[in-house]
Write a protein that holds these residues in place. Structure first.
Motif, short mmCIF file in Angstrom:
data_model
loop_
_atom_site.label_atom_id
_atom_site.label_comp_id
_atom_site.label_asym_id
_atom_site.label_seq_id
_atom_site.Cartn_x
_atom_site.Cartn_y
_atom_site.Cartn_z
N ARG A 109 -8.30 -0.78 15.93
CA ARG A 109 -9.12 0.22 15.26
C ARG A 109 -9.17 -0.12 13.77
NH1 ARG A 109 -11.19 4.26 17.77
NH2 ARG A 109 -10.47 4.73 19.85
N VAL A 110 -10.37 -0.13 13.23
CA VAL A 110 -10.59 -0.47 11.83
C VAL A 110 -11.09 0.77 11.11
CG1 VAL A 110 -11.81 -1.98 10.24
CG2 VAL A 110 -11.14 -2.84 12.49
N GLY A 111 -10.31 1.23 10.15
CA GLY A 111 -10.69 2.43 9.40
C GLY A 111 -10.45 2.24 7.92
N ILE A 112 -10.67 3.30 7.18
CA ILE A 112 -10.45 3.27 5.74
C ILE A 112 -9.40 4.32 5.40
CG2 ILE A 112 -12.25 4.91 5.09
CD1 ILE A 112 -12.89 2.87 2.80
N ARG A 142 -2.45 5.92 -2.31
CA ARG A 142 -2.83 4.65 -2.96
C ARG A 142 -3.57 4.91 -4.27
NH1 ARG A 142 -2.96 3.73 2.56
NH2 ARG A 142 -1.84 1.87 3.18
N ALA A 143 -3.30 6.02 -4.91
CA ALA A 143 -3.89 6.38 -6.20
C ALA A 143 -5.41 6.37 -6.16
CB ALA A 143 -3.36 5.46 -7.30
N GLY A 144 -6.01 6.80 -5.04
CA GLY A 144 -7.45 6.87 -4.92
C GLY A 144 -8.13 5.57 -4.56
N LYS A 145 -7.39 4.48 -4.48
CA LYS A 145 -7.96 3.19 -4.12
C LYS A 145 -8.21 3.14 -2.62
CE LYS A 145 -6.96 0.80 -8.08
NZ LYS A 145 -7.08 1.80 -9.08
N GLN A 146 -9.27 2.45 -2.22
CA GLN A 146 -9.62 2.34 -0.82
C GLN A 146 -9.02 1.07 -0.23
OE1 GLN A 146 -13.85 2.26 -0.60
NE2 GLN A 146 -14.08 4.42 -1.03
N VAL A 147 -8.51 1.17 1.00
CA VAL A 147 -8.08 -0.01 1.74
C VAL A 147 -8.63 0.10 3.16
CG1 VAL A 147 -5.95 -0.40 0.43
CG2 VAL A 147 -5.89 1.02 2.47
N THR A 148 -8.95 -1.05 3.72
CA THR A 148 -9.36 -1.12 5.11
C THR A 148 -8.09 -1.29 5.93
OG1 THR A 148 -11.42 -2.16 4.45
CG2 THR A 148 -10.79 -2.36 6.75
#
Length: 114
Positions: free
Chosen positions: A41-44, A49-55
């Motif tokens: 499953r691939v999500g965000i 994470r201090a508002g940073k996005q990671v996949t």
């Protein structure tokens, strides 16, 4: 590390037998499933994470070495950093579509989670 680490033996009753050797149970790693049987499953994710996005790629069943190799491949193909540990692969940034495309080309069953 030493063979008889005392922290792993907390709560164990002391033995007066001089020949006693404490043995801890070690978890066995699961064998890596072939890519067609993996259900990834691939999500965000943004939490913690201090508002940073990671996949975030979850659902990998296999050894830590194979997880690290898959994580390394995804990071190189996306051209960003990340990590692979505890059965999860994190890729810095929002690369959900690209990661799903890469994984399906590699033969994995990947689905976009959110």
């Amino acid at each position: 590390m030493r063979d008889n680490d005392w922290k792993s033996r907390l709560g164990v009753v002391y033995s007066t037998n001089p020949d006693f050797n404490y043995e801890s149970e070690k978890e066995e790693e699961q064998a890596t499933l072939e890519p067609a049987k993996q259900n990834l499953r691939v999500g965000i994710d943004r939490k913690g994470r201090a508002g940073k996005q990671v996949t975030l790629v979850t659902g990998f069943v296999g050894t830590e070495a194979d997880l690290a190799e898959l994580g390394r491949t995804l990071k190189v193909k996306c051209g960003v950093g990340g990590s692979a540990k505890d059965g999860e692969i994190t890729v810095q940034g929002d690369f959900r579509d690209k990661v799903v495309e890469i994984l399906t080309k590699m033969g994995y069953k990947a689905k976009r989670a959110n």
